[in-house]
Motif scaffolding. Structure first.
Motif, PDB file in Angstrom:
ATOM      1  N   ASP A   1       0.778  -1.182   0.132  1.00  0.00           N
ATOM      2  CA  ASP A   1      -0.092   0.000  -0.043  1.00  0.00           C
ATOM      3  C   ASP A   1       0.851   1.342   0.041  1.00  0.00           C
ATOM      4  O   ASP A   1       0.593   2.155  -0.552  1.00  0.00           O
ATOM      5  N   ALA A   2       1.823   1.214   0.681  1.00  0.00           N
ATOM      6  CA  ALA A   2       2.794   2.507   0.751  1.00  0.00           C
ATOM      7  C   ALA A   2       3.342   2.744  -0.531  1.00  0.00           C
ATOM      8  O   ALA A   2       3.429   3.843  -0.996  1.00  0.00           O
ATOM      9  N   THR A   3       3.889   1.604  -1.355  1.00  0.00           N
ATOM     10  CA  THR A   3       4.279   1.806  -2.563  1.00  0.00           C
ATOM     11  C   THR A   3       3.257   2.331  -3.550  1.00  0.00           C
ATOM     12  O   THR A   3       3.457   3.323  -4.525  1.00  0.00           O
ATOM     13  N   LEU A   4       2.095   1.788  -3.484  1.00  0.00           N
ATOM     14  CA  LEU A   4       0.962   2.073  -4.578  1.00  0.00           C
ATOM     15  C   LEU A   4       0.692   3.781  -4.049  1.00  0.00           C
ATOM     16  O   LEU A   4       0.451   4.619  -5.138  1.00  0.00           O
ATOM     17  N   LYS A   5       0.599   4.158  -2.867  1.00  0.00           N
ATOM     18  CA  LYS A   5       0.467   5.503  -2.571  1.00  0.00           C
ATOM     19  C   LYS A   5       1.404   6.415  -3.270  1.00  0.00           C
ATOM     20  O   LYS A   5       1.146   7.503  -3.997  1.00  0.00           O
ATOM     21  N   PHE A   6       2.755   6.098  -3.291  1.00  0.00           N
ATOM     22  CA  PHE A   6       3.754   6.798  -3.655  1.00  0.00           C
ATOM     23  C   PHE A   6       3.650   6.892  -5.129  1.00  0.00           C
ATOM     24  O   PHE A   6       3.671   8.091  -5.591  1.00  0.00           O
ATOM     25  N   LEU A   7       3.083   5.907  -5.732  1.00  0.00           N
ATOM     26  CA  LEU A   7       3.053   5.958  -7.259  1.00  0.00           C
ATOM     27  C   LEU A   7       1.762   6.710  -7.723  1.00  0.00           C
ATOM     28  O   LEU A   7       1.602   6.862  -8.939  1.00  0.00           O
ATOM     29  N   GLY A   8       0.890   7.172  -6.721  1.00  0.00           N
ATOM     30  CA  GLY A   8      -0.239   7.538  -7.030  1.00  0.00           C
ATOM     31  C   GLY A   8      -1.329   6.709  -7.531  1.00  0.00           C
ATOM     32  O   GLY A   8      -2.611   7.265  -8.344  1.00  0.00           O
ATOM     33  N   ARG A   9      -1.151   5.683  -7.398  1.00  0.00           N
ATOM     34  CA  ARG A   9      -2.330   4.619  -7.799  1.00  0.00           C
ATOM     35  C   ARG A   9      -3.710   4.943  -7.122  1.00  0.00           C
ATOM     36  O   ARG A   9      -3.553   5.282  -5.705  1.00  0.00           O
ATOM     37  N   GLN A  10      -4.623   4.725  -7.655  1.00  0.00           N
ATOM     38  CA  GLN A  10      -6.122   4.938  -6.928  1.00  0.00           C
ATOM     39  C   GLN A  10      -6.325   3.646  -6.159  1.00  0.00           C
ATOM     40  O   GLN A  10      -7.582   3.590  -5.450  1.00  0.00           O
ATOM     41  N   HIS A  11      -5.788   2.481  -6.488  1.00  0.00           N
ATOM     42  CA  HIS A  11      -6.446   1.119  -5.933  1.00  0.00           C
ATOM     43  C   HIS A  11      -5.440   0.868  -4.873  1.00  0.00           C
ATOM     44  O   HIS A  11      -4.142   1.527  -4.722  1.00  0.00           O
ATOM     45  N   ASP A  12      -5.683   0.035  -3.529  1.00  0.00           N
ATOM     46  CA  ASP A  12      -4.791  -0.681  -2.589  1.00  0.00           C
ATOM     47  C   ASP A  12      -4.878  -2.056  -3.189  1.00  0.00           C
ATOM     48  O   ASP A  12      -5.063  -2.584  -4.104  1.00  0.00           O
ATOM     49  N   ALA A  13      -3.654  -2.412  -2.248  1.00  0.00           N
ATOM     50  CA  ALA A  13      -3.228  -3.886  -2.599  1.00  0.00           C
ATOM     51  C   ALA A  13      -4.354  -4.865  -2.733  1.00  0.00           C
ATOM     52  O   ALA A  13      -4.407  -5.692  -3.428  1.00  0.00           O
ATOM     53  N   GLU A  14      -5.313  -4.664  -1.606  1.00  0.00           N
ATOM     54  CA  GLU A  14      -6.437  -5.787  -1.590  1.00  0.00           C
ATOM     55  C   GLU A  14      -7.231  -5.706  -2.797  1.00  0.00           C
ATOM     56  O   GLU A  14      -7.863  -6.671  -3.598  1.00  0.00           O
ATOM     57  N   GLN A  15      -7.521  -4.485  -3.249  1.00  0.00           N
ATOM     58  CA  GLN A  15      -8.397  -4.336  -4.564  1.00  0.00           C
ATOM     59  C   GLN A  15      -7.722  -4.916  -5.803  1.00  0.00           C
ATOM     60  O   GLN A  15      -8.066  -5.508  -6.538  1.00  0.00           O
ATOM     61  N   ALA A  16      -6.241  -4.715  -5.819  1.00  0.00           N
ATOM     62  CA  ALA A  16      -5.314  -5.426  -6.773  1.00  0.00           C
ATOM     63  C   ALA A  16      -5.434  -7.107  -6.938  1.00  0.00           C
ATOM     64  O   ALA A  16      -5.682  -7.706  -8.024  1.00  0.00           O
ATOM     65  N   ARG A  17      -5.373  -7.716  -5.431  1.00  0.00           N
ATOM     66  CA  ARG A  17      -5.814  -9.038  -5.339  1.00  0.00           C
ATOM     67  C   ARG A  17      -6.977  -9.559  -5.742  1.00  0.00           C
ATOM     68  O   ARG A  17      -7.109 -10.437  -6.654  1.00  0.00           O
ATOM     69  N   GLN A  18      -7.867  -8.957  -5.383  1.00  0.00           N
ATOM     70  CA  GLN A  18      -9.352  -9.332  -5.717  1.00  0.00           C
ATOM     71  C   GLN A  18      -9.563  -9.030  -7.071  1.00  0.00           C
ATOM     72  O   GLN A  18     -10.526  -9.774  -7.731  1.00  0.00           O
TER      73      GLN A  18
ATOM     74  N   ALA B   1      11.959   3.435  -4.225  1.00  0.00           N
ATOM     75  CA  ALA B   1      12.452   3.241  -2.795  1.00  0.00           C
ATOM     76  C   ALA B   1      11.543   2.837  -1.694  1.00  0.00           C
ATOM     77  O   ALA B   1      10.312   3.207  -1.790  1.00  0.00           O
ATOM     78  N   GLY B   2      12.075   1.696  -1.115  1.00  0.00           N
ATOM     79  CA  GLY B   2      11.220   1.325   0.091  1.00  0.00           C
ATOM     80  C   GLY B   2      10.387   0.067  -0.330  1.00  0.00           C
ATOM     81  O   GLY B   2       9.831  -0.401   0.332  1.00  0.00           O
ATOM     82  N   GLN B   3      10.311  -0.342  -1.723  1.00  0.00           N
ATOM     83  CA  GLN B   3       9.479  -1.132  -2.167  1.00  0.00           C
ATOM     84  C   GLN B   3       9.746  -2.660  -1.653  1.00  0.00           C
ATOM     85  O   GLN B   3      11.069  -3.176  -1.901  1.00  0.00           O
ATOM     86  N   PRO B   4       8.724  -3.380  -1.045  1.00  0.00           N
ATOM     87  CA  PRO B   4       9.131  -4.787  -0.971  1.00  0.00           C
ATOM     88  C   PRO B   4       9.212  -5.571  -2.186  1.00  0.00           C
ATOM     89  O   PRO B   4       8.051  -6.607  -2.317  1.00  0.00           O
ATOM     90  N   LEU B   5      10.247  -5.617  -3.027  1.00  0.00           N
ATOM     91  CA  LEU B   5       9.985  -6.432  -4.162  1.00  0.00           C
ATOM     92  C   LEU B   5       9.735  -8.014  -4.160  1.00  0.00           C
ATOM     93  O   LEU B   5       8.805  -8.496  -4.898  1.00  0.00           O
ATOM     94  N   GLU B   6      10.508  -8.419  -3.012  1.00  0.00           N
ATOM     95  CA  GLU B   6      10.239  -9.930  -3.029  1.00  0.00           C
ATOM     96  C   GLU B   6       8.933 -10.251  -2.684  1.00  0.00           C
ATOM     97  O   GLU B   6       8.338 -11.216  -3.215  1.00  0.00           O
ATOM     98  N   SER B   7       8.200  -9.393  -1.812  1.00  0.00           N
ATOM     99  CA  SER B   7       6.819  -9.862  -1.483  1.00  0.00           C
ATOM    100  C   SER B   7       5.723  -9.490  -2.448  1.00  0.00           C
ATOM    101  O   SER B   7       4.966 -10.062  -2.801  1.00  0.00           O
ATOM    102  N   ASP B   8       6.206  -8.546  -3.421  1.00  0.00           N
ATOM    103  CA  ASP B   8       5.397  -8.116  -4.512  1.00  0.00           C
ATOM    104  C   ASP B   8       5.285  -9.238  -5.384  1.00  0.00           C
ATOM    105  O   ASP B   8       4.335  -9.588  -6.008  1.00  0.00           O
ATOM    106  N   ILE B   9       6.371  -9.816  -5.833  1.00  0.00           N
ATOM    107  CA  ILE B   9       6.468 -10.843  -6.919  1.00  0.00           C
ATOM    108  C   ILE B   9       6.051 -12.003  -6.003  1.00  0.00           C
ATOM    109  O   ILE B   9       5.303 -12.704  -6.967  1.00  0.00           O
TER     110      ILE B   9
END
Length: 390
Positions: free
Chosen positions: A141-158, A179-187
């Protein structure tokens, strides 16, 4: 363009034979504009989508009158095509089918997670889309907020779950080097969702974007680390890297995007859409054309022909285009086939850059197949500039 003496070769083959088999459609409308975005996108205004759909019908009819088509793939990109209302997207697909046909192999819809519901996913499948390219970008969610995305992580999963349940093949887009992105958990999260194709792009700060105006930068070390770590993690999970930024399980590669990388012909429909067209001039191999943005595109009279300026592609530019696209892929470029298609003895004409980049370890050659190495992929712009400069 530099002149060079002709070499003795068999008669040049056409770049392609038969009808155009690929169609790209640009839908410029988005719910919001992300701060890193450099594409032709805009938020919708009253009457704009209706005017767009009317003009799209005129352009499709013009293309059909000028080019034979037997489509293998259709790709709706943007913008956010899934931002169109159900009746609007239905009308758009009807326009394509009526004038140009529909892809026999693959039909892709770019999707924003915030636009997905189970019912809408089923509707898109009923329209004939069998593949969804989903702008996940991150599952943090923190990475999505930085990127200016309008969805959150749970919306993406759903969204991924709903699209998969509706019977669509799903590709997940991922942005790296944040910066600060948890790349391993994203993948790991995308893999756990059952995604069988991942497009991973390094965050790039383009001039004129909100990020550029805010002074956001990406350190080269972070770019390189994200580039290499993504390949390592996806390779270990059974995803083959078939293009610099694209990974897939067996059989799950993008057929449409592969047509670009193989330098095939494709039609471009919509404002800002690019196309690679057959040329009617026997001295040329093709022509490249990019449509104007929405205002000028809406004002164009398609009864008079294509919009935008055509860029002629002669034999030498055909070669550099094929190298530019083909060296992005794991398969690379076959020099004999490229020589036959262009009428240029590629190994002789480009002996200098070939030798320099082979010695530098940026390219490798197996018989007539030329490929970029891992280091060559990282420095591909440098490699290609060497070929262009000859």
């Amino acid at each position: 363009m530099s002149a060079f003496p002709p070499s003795v070769l068999p008669p040049a083959l056409p770049t392609e034979v038969g009808p155009v088999r690929h169609l790209y459609v640009h839908v410029p409308f988005c719910p919001s504009i992300c701060p890193y975005c450099d594409f032709h996108v805009l938020t919708r205004r009253s009457g704009q989508v209706e005017a767009y759909l009317d003009q799209l019908e005129r352009e499709a009819a013009m293309l059909a009158a000028n080019y034979a088509t037997d489509l293998d793939t259709v790709y709706l990109g943007g913008g956010t095509p899934s931002f169109l209302r159900d009746d609007e997207l239905a009308r758009l697909t009807q326009t394509i089918r009526r004038h140009l046909g529909w892809g026999k192999i693959e039909n892709t819809l770019e999707v924003n997670p915030g636009t997905v519901s189970a019912a809408r996913a089923r509707h898109w499948r009923s329209l004939g889309f069998d593949r969804a390219s989903v702008g996940v970008q991150s599952l943090d969610d923190a990475t999505l907020k930085f990127l200016g995305r309008q969805h959150d992580a749970e919306q993406a999963r759903q969204a991924v779950r709903q699209l998969t349940s509706a019977g669509l093949r799903v590709s997940g887009d991922l942005i790296t080097a944040v910066a600060g992105q948890p790349l391993e958990s994203d993948i790991a999260g995308l893999i756990e969702l059952g995604v069988n194709h991942i497009s991973a792009y390094t965050l790039t700060i383009e001039p004129g974007t909100p990020f550029a105006r805010r002074g956001v930068t990406v350190a080269e070390d972070d770019e390189r680390a994200g580039f290499e770590r993504t390949a390592e993690l996806l390779g270990a999970a059974g995803f083959g890297r078939y293009e610099i930024s694209n990974y897939a399980r067996s059989g799950e590669h993008s057929r449409h995007n592969s047509a670009y990388w193989q330098n095939r012909f494709y039609l471009g429909l919509g404002p800002g859409a690019a196309g690679h067209y057959p040329s009617r001039d026997p001295q040329l191999k093709a022509e490249r054309r990019t449509n104007p943005h929405l205002h000028d595109w809406l004002a164009h009279d398609f009864a008079s022909g294509l919009a935008g300026e055509a860029e002629a592609i002669d034999a030498e530019e055909h070669v550099t285009d094929a190298l530019f696209m083909g060296l992005r892929t794991r398969a690379g470029v076959n020099l004999t086939e490229l020589s036959r298609a262009s009428g240029i003895a590629v190994g002789e004409r480009y002996a200098g850059p070939l030798q320099r980049n082979l010695v530098a370890g940026l390219l490798m050659r197996e018989g007539e197949q030329l490929r970029a190495t891992e280091q060559g992929w990282w420095l591909l712009n440098k490699v290609l500039a060497d070929f262009v400069n000859g």
